[in-house]
Write a protein that holds these residues in place. Structure first.
Motif, PDB file in Angstrom:
ATOM      1  N   UNK A  78      18.314  -7.047  36.807  1.00 21.09           N
ATOM      2  CA  UNK A  78      19.759  -7.074  36.549  1.00 21.09           C
ATOM      3  C   UNK A  78      20.237  -5.793  35.866  1.00 21.09           C
ATOM      4  N   UNK A  79      19.345  -5.137  35.132  1.00 21.48           N
ATOM      5  CA  UNK A  79      19.703  -3.911  34.416  1.00 21.48           C
ATOM      6  C   UNK A  79      19.431  -2.650  35.240  1.00 21.48           C
ATOM      7  N   UNK A 132      18.012  -3.658  44.037  1.00 22.54           N
ATOM      8  CA  UNK A 132      17.535  -3.688  42.659  1.00 22.54           C
ATOM      9  C   UNK A 132      16.160  -4.346  42.587  1.00 22.54           C
ATOM     10  N   UNK A 133      15.299  -3.770  41.752  1.00 21.52           N
ATOM     11  CA  UNK A 133      13.939  -4.280  41.587  1.00 21.52           C
ATOM     12  C   UNK A 133      13.640  -4.411  40.102  1.00 21.52           C
ATOM     13  N   UNK A 134      12.970  -5.489  39.741  1.00 20.53           N
ATOM     14  CA  UNK A 134      12.503  -5.691  38.379  1.00 20.53           C
ATOM     15  C   UNK A 134      11.015  -5.979  38.383  1.00 20.53           C
ATOM     16  N   UNK A 135      10.338  -5.543  37.350  1.00 17.02           N
ATOM     17  CA  UNK A 135       8.896  -5.778  37.221  1.00 17.02           C
ATOM     18  C   UNK A 135       8.588  -6.236  35.807  1.00 17.02           C
ATOM     19  N   UNK A 168      12.655  -1.507  35.404  1.00 19.18           N
ATOM     20  CA  UNK A 168      13.596  -1.624  36.520  1.00 19.18           C
ATOM     21  C   UNK A 168      13.637  -0.320  37.292  1.00 19.18           C
ATOM     22  N   UNK A 169      14.087  -0.401  38.539  1.00 15.87           N
ATOM     23  CA  UNK A 169      14.233   0.837  39.302  1.00 15.87           C
ATOM     24  C   UNK A 169      15.468   1.592  38.823  1.00 15.87           C
ATOM     25  N   UNK A 170      15.346   2.909  38.806  1.00 10.42           N
ATOM     26  CA  UNK A 170      16.431   3.800  38.393  1.00 10.42           C
ATOM     27  C   UNK A 170      16.532   4.877  39.464  1.00 10.42           C
ATOM     28  N   UNK A 171      17.584   4.811  40.272  1.00 15.95           N
ATOM     29  CA  UNK A 171      17.756   5.771  41.355  1.00 15.95           C
ATOM     30  C   UNK A 171      18.411   7.053  40.863  1.00 15.95           C
ATOM     31  N   UNK A 172      18.370   8.063  41.715  1.00 15.44           N
ATOM     32  CA  UNK A 172      18.933   9.357  41.390  1.00 15.44           C
ATOM     33  C   UNK A 172      19.541   9.943  42.653  1.00 15.44           C
ATOM     34  N   UNK A 173      20.647  10.645  42.527  1.00 14.25           N
ATOM     35  CA  UNK A 173      21.296  11.252  43.690  1.00 14.25           C
ATOM     36  C   UNK A 173      20.373  12.237  44.395  1.00 14.25           C
ATOM     37  N   UNK A 174      19.458  12.834  43.672  1.00 12.51           N
ATOM     38  CA  UNK A 174      18.495  13.763  44.267  1.00 12.51           C
ATOM     39  C   UNK A 174      17.268  12.961  44.700  1.00 12.51           C
ATOM     40  N   UNK A 213      12.949   6.346  39.772  1.00 15.11           N
ATOM     41  CA  UNK A 213      11.783   5.729  39.137  1.00 15.11           C
ATOM     42  C   UNK A 213      11.694   4.280  39.600  1.00 15.11           C
ATOM     43  N   UNK A 214      10.515   3.875  39.994  1.00 15.46           N
ATOM     44  CA  UNK A 214      10.287   2.492  40.410  1.00 15.46           C
ATOM     45  C   UNK A 214      10.183   1.572  39.190  1.00 15.46           C
ATOM     46  N   UNK A 215      10.434   0.291  39.417  1.00 15.57           N
ATOM     47  CA  UNK A 215      10.365  -0.698  38.343  1.00 15.57           C
ATOM     48  C   UNK A 215       8.972  -0.756  37.707  1.00 15.57           C
TER      49      UNK A 215
END
Length: 136
Positions: free
Chosen positions: A19-20, A29-32, A45-51, A56-58
């Motif tokens: 959720x975060x 969205x992915x949570x681990x 949690x996964x954190x995407x980036x425009x580049x 970063x994966x969860x």
């Protein structure tokens, strides 16, 4: 494998982490929830980036939290993603998890929102993996 109480606790951590998450590009969205050898649970949690692919994966986030807490071995991970499909750690995360786990003893549990679940060992998902032992 974890008992039902531990699985429920890990699922709550993974869902809260999901959720975060920050996924404005894929909207996936992915949570681990990672179980450290000391019994503590670490969320990521996964954190995407425009580049792309700089996100970063969860699982990597959960590993970072575990290492920051001083834990160096993990017992298992629970992963939950959006939708009805079961997801497993990507290849890069399998290698990252391998750094902190014994593949035959480390379990990976995938759960979807319908409650369907499947479990593997890391050895089953990542046979003949490269490990710190190769560098000794």
């Amino acid at each position: 494998m974890a008992d039902e109480s531990l699985k429920a606790e890990m699922l709550a951590v993974a869902r809260a982490a999901r959720a975060a998450s920050y996924a404005p590009y894929s909207n996936y969205r992915v949570g681990a929830a990672l179980l450290g050898e000391d019994g503590r649970i670490f969320g990521g949690c996964n954190v995407e980036n425009a580049a792309y692919p700089q996100g970063v994966c969860a699982e990597a986030g959960a590993l970072s939290a575990m290492v920051l807490a001083g834990v160096r071995k993990a017992k298992g991970v629970l992963v939950v993603g959006d939708g009805q499909h079961l997801i497993t750690p990507c290849g890069g995360c399998r290698q990252k998890l391998r750094e902190f786990a014994q593949p035959e003893d480390f379990w990976v549990l995938a759960v979807n929102e319908s409650g369907q679940q499947q479990q593997w060992t890391l050895e089953q998902l990542f046979p003949h993996s490269f490990s710190p032992d190769h560098l000794a």
